[in-house]
Design an enzyme around this catalytic site. Structure first.
Site, PDB file in Angstrom:
ATOM      1  N   TYR A  47      -3.798  11.428 -71.354  1.00 50.13           N
ATOM      2  CA  TYR A  47      -4.601  11.460 -70.138  1.00 50.13           C
ATOM      3  C   TYR A  47      -5.588  10.289 -70.048  1.00 50.13           C
ATOM      4  CZ  TYR A  47      -3.092  16.368 -69.758  1.00 50.13           C
ATOM      5  OH  TYR A  47      -2.368  17.534 -69.689  1.00 50.13           O
ATOM      6  N   HIS A 105       2.583  17.628 -77.003  1.00 49.95           N
ATOM      7  CA  HIS A 105       2.506  17.572 -75.541  1.00 49.95           C
ATOM      8  C   HIS A 105       3.872  17.774 -74.880  1.00 49.95           C
ATOM      9  CE1 HIS A 105      -0.034  15.556 -72.146  1.00 49.95           C
ATOM     10  NE2 HIS A 105       0.687  16.541 -71.679  1.00 49.95           N
TER      11      HIS A 105
END
Length: 274
Positions: A47, A105
């Site tokens: 991110y 992830h």
């Protein structure tokens, strides 16, 4: 009701997602969320906002033990040494001594799951993460992790909302006492225009996104991490917890199409047929 207990940790069922927020925008959003009462913050190495999240946490008066912080390692960093480097970088950027949940992830096409979980469990044993988990894992991958390896995962974070059925994965996880964390719980904002949800919301004096969020949070073993940048949106998501949906509302929602997936990058696994 508003917390889940899993793999030795307790975490709020409604978290603050931070995907696609960076820099001062992210820092301000996390600071606002903490002031409003959010205690579950979800970030990831990919991110590019862990430093901003860390700055917001450092500026907050909320005690560390009251917070639940999740971060994640990207799918191209799943060799044991790479996991450790990614984790160390995340911890440094977050300015923390530990995280509460460290997750894979995305699954990678070629990954050594036993080696991955050996590394994650070492991090947990060292007190650097309180729990470990996975995101976007399919049913066959979960079976390998849970049944074959016996890894004590705290949750599987997957796309889940009123337009996507995840019953097979949810049933499997529920049988093993493992929660689902719903990412993209508001279907990337598309639910604001959904006439059925608008009608249900009007009946309860609520917005369609609040209806969709409460539908998720009414389910056993489900938590959600909607991204919310503006304080008004953050508060609206918190207010959704006060909604009471009735059987007719649930019947209408059950009748919505359940095959719309919004998060499907080129490296995604072959999704199980739902």
């Amino acid at each position: 009701m508003n917390h889940l207990h899993t793999a030795g940790i307790t975490l709020p069922r409604l978290g603050l997602g931070t995907y696609r927020m960076e820099g001062d925008i992210c820092r301000t959003a996390v600071e606002s969320g903490l002031q409003l009462g959010y205690r579950h913050i979800d970030t990831a190495a990919m991110y590019n906002n862990e430093e901003a999240v860390g700055a917001a946490l450092a500026a907050s008066a909320v005690a560390r033990k009251e917070l639940h912080i999740t971060t994640k390692v990207w799918h191209d960093q799943l060799a044991p040494d790479a996991i450790r480097r990614s984790f160390d970088t995340s911890l440094r950027k977050l300015k923390l001594d530990y995280v509460d949940l460290f997750m894979v992830h995305w699954p990678a096409r070629e990954m050594n799951l036993p080696a991955i979980f050996e590394t994650l469990l070492k991090l947990r044993a060292e007190g650097l993460t309180r729990a470990i988990g996975v995101c976007n894992f399919t049913l066959p991958q979960l079976r390998t992790v849970v049944d074959d390896i016996g890894a004590p995962i705290a949750c599987n974070q997957i796309e889940y909302h009123v337009l996507l059925d995840q019953t097979p994965i949810r049933s499997y996880l529920a049988a093993h006492g493992i929660p689902v964390a719903a990412h993209c719980p508001l279907a990337q904002g598309t639910l604001a225009e959904n006439p059925e949800l608008i009608a249900i919301g009007r009946k309860h004096g609520a917005g369609p996104a609040q209806v969709a969020l409460k539908w998720l949070l009414d389910q056993d073993g489900v938590m959600a991490i909607p991204k919310a940048q503006r304080p008004q949106s953050q508060q609206a998501n918190l207010d959704a917890l006060q909604l009471t949906l009735d059987d007719e509302d649930r019947r209408v929602i059950a009748g919505l199409p359940k095959n719309r997936r919004f998060v499907n990058p080129p490296f995604a696994p072959a999704w199980d047929p739902n």
